[in-house]
Design a protein around this motif. Structure first.
Motif, PDB file in Angstrom:
ATOM      1  N   ASN A  38      40.449  47.090  43.894  1.00  0.00           N
ATOM      2  CA  ASN A  38      41.007  46.699  42.717  1.00  0.00           C
ATOM      3  C   ASN A  38      40.760  47.771  41.860  1.00  0.00           C
ATOM      4  O   ASN A  38      39.549  47.887  40.837  1.00  0.00           O
ATOM      5  N   ASN A  82      35.918  35.699  40.932  1.00  0.00           N
ATOM      6  CA  ASN A  82      36.768  35.902  39.749  1.00  0.00           C
ATOM      7  C   ASN A  82      36.088  36.351  38.213  1.00  0.00           C
ATOM      8  O   ASN A  82      36.500  37.219  37.617  1.00  0.00           O
ATOM      9  N   ARG A 109      45.457  35.475  43.157  1.00  0.00           N
ATOM     10  CA  ARG A 109      45.315  34.938  44.592  1.00  0.00           C
ATOM     11  C   ARG A 109      44.128  34.067  44.753  1.00  0.00           C
ATOM     12  O   ARG A 109      44.197  33.252  45.684  1.00  0.00           O
ATOM     13  N   ASN A 110      42.818  34.523  44.065  1.00  0.00           N
ATOM     14  CA  ASN A 110      41.672  33.738  44.233  1.00  0.00           C
ATOM     15  C   ASN A 110      41.986  32.341  43.638  1.00  0.00           C
ATOM     16  O   ASN A 110      41.281  31.298  44.329  1.00  0.00           O
ATOM     17  N   LYS A 153      48.367  39.678  58.037  1.00  0.00           N
ATOM     18  CA  LYS A 153      48.545  40.717  56.920  1.00  0.00           C
ATOM     19  C   LYS A 153      47.278  41.796  56.991  1.00  0.00           C
ATOM     20  O   LYS A 153      47.618  42.848  56.985  1.00  0.00           O
ATOM     21  N   ASP A 154      46.034  41.101  57.092  1.00  0.00           N
ATOM     22  CA  ASP A 154      44.881  42.154  56.921  1.00  0.00           C
ATOM     23  C   ASP A 154      44.864  42.889  58.082  1.00  0.00           C
ATOM     24  O   ASP A 154      44.519  44.167  57.949  1.00  0.00           O
ATOM     25  N   ARG A 198      47.240  35.045  56.303  1.00  0.00           N
ATOM     26  CA  ARG A 198      46.509  36.243  55.551  1.00  0.00           C
ATOM     27  C   ARG A 198      45.874  37.200  56.522  1.00  0.00           C
ATOM     28  O   ARG A 198      45.823  38.484  56.478  1.00  0.00           O
ATOM     29  N   ILE A 237      44.887  30.614  43.707  1.00  0.00           N
ATOM     30  CA  ILE A 237      45.492  29.895  44.630  1.00  0.00           C
ATOM     31  C   ILE A 237      44.888  29.478  45.861  1.00  0.00           C
ATOM     32  O   ILE A 237      44.894  28.535  46.279  1.00  0.00           O
ATOM     33  N   SER A 238      43.626  30.414  46.323  1.00  0.00           N
ATOM     34  CA  SER A 238      42.724  30.122  47.275  1.00  0.00           C
ATOM     35  C   SER A 238      41.882  29.067  46.941  1.00  0.00           C
ATOM     36  O   SER A 238      41.490  28.042  47.734  1.00  0.00           O
ATOM     37  N   LYS A 292      46.251  40.672  40.023  1.00  0.00           N
ATOM     38  CA  LYS A 292      46.825  39.834  41.107  1.00  0.00           C
ATOM     39  C   LYS A 292      45.753  39.358  42.135  1.00  0.00           C
ATOM     40  O   LYS A 292      45.924  38.248  42.590  1.00  0.00           O
ATOM     41  N   SER A 293      44.577  39.927  42.268  1.00  0.00           N
ATOM     42  CA  SER A 293      43.602  39.329  42.730  1.00  0.00           C
ATOM     43  C   SER A 293      42.875  38.176  42.265  1.00  0.00           C
ATOM     44  O   SER A 293      42.830  37.132  42.858  1.00  0.00           O
TER      45      SER A 293
END
Length: 287
Positions: free
Chosen positions: A139, A271, A151-152, A176-177, A173, A154-155, A147-148
């Protein structure tokens, strides 16, 4: 030449003992100082470690009354290394990181002669055979931080969902990684490094009272270290010439038997740290 190894311990009895034992097999023991920082474990694990690995001239146990978190816990060990032992190199290890190369310190000195690094990261290999260095996602601007954080969030809510839906999210996920981490392991300069094992050179030590921004508790320390380091034109180097094994999440796994609670703990602290990074970025941008 003085090499100080800082091990941050939090309840990981067996892992910390194994980490120390590997360090005691390194060459040039007369130049090596091991500092074990007990980060407020409050479970008698440090007393058990002391009984199995007795404190001696090149092994020091330091106990914090409470859990300082990753940044402050490591900063404590760094400060002792710098001022008590006048370290020329400081190695920061998670307690579940194991060094098996006996010539590890000699290789680090050789790499420094070649690169003149400020911060060095080894090839960190997990128990699953994955390579955690160099870090493939960092980041390093406000958009990525936002964005992170999203995403956190949502997770976090996904952690309350039924198992089938969570596994579907996780599967997508990981896929993608994996595509992002297919890369050849060669020496790389000016790249972000994983926090499980970091090596600080004499040049860095002379210029800094502590390595980590102290306001975080857990997570995103690498992001902040890299962001501030680049602002100061510091040299980050990844070298596959040195390798460590990482049995990751040992301390967190001991603290949480429930995977959902563990995941939410990670997200909340991540976060909080990302918001601190965002504040740093905004203050720098306003200068």
């Amino acid at each position: 030449m003085k090499f100080c190894f800082v091990i941050l311990h939090y309840r990981t009895l067996n892992e910390t003992i194994e980490c120390i034992q590997h360090l005691k097999k390194l060459k040039n023991q007369h130049d090596i100082q091991i500092i074990v920082v007990d980060n407020g474990s409050n479970d008698a694990s440090i007393e058990k470690i002391k009984k199995q690995v007795i404190e001696e001239e090149n092994l020091l146990y330091v106990e914090s009354e409470y859990n300082l978190g990753f940044a402050k816990g490591n900063n404590l060990g760094y400060t002792i290394s710098k001022h008590k032992y006048q370290a020329e190199y400081i190695f920061m290890l998670n307690s579940d990181v194991y060094i098996k190369e006996k010539e590890f310190t000699e290789l680090v000195v050789e790499i420094n002669k070649q690169t003149n690094f400020d911060i060095l990261g080894p090839d960190i290999i997990t128990k699953n055979g994955d390579h955690q260095n160099p870090v493939n996602y960092i980041n390093n601007d406000i958009k990525l931080v936002n964005k992170s954080i999203m995403r956190n969030r949502i997770s976090y809510f996904a952690s309350f969902l039924p198992l089938g839906i969570k596994e579907l999210i996780k599967k997508n996920r990981i896929k993608k990684d994996e595509s992002e981490t297919c890369r050849e392991l060669v020496q790389i300069e000016d790249c972000p490094l994983h926090g499980a094992c970091l090596i600080f050179s004499e040049n860095f030590i002379k210029n800094h009272e502590f390595p980590f921004y102290p306001d975080t508790f857990l997570y995103a320390e690498e992001d902040i270290l890299y962001y501030l380091g680049k602002k100061r034109y510091e040299k980050f180097v990844f070298s596959p010439k040195i390798k460590v094994l990482h049995y990751e999440d040992a301390a967190t796994d001991l603290s949480f038997s429930n995977q959902g609670k563990k995941r939410r703990f990670i997200i909340k602290n991540s976060n909080r740290s990302l918001k601190i990074l965002k504040k740093l970025m905004k203050s720098n941008n306003s200068l």
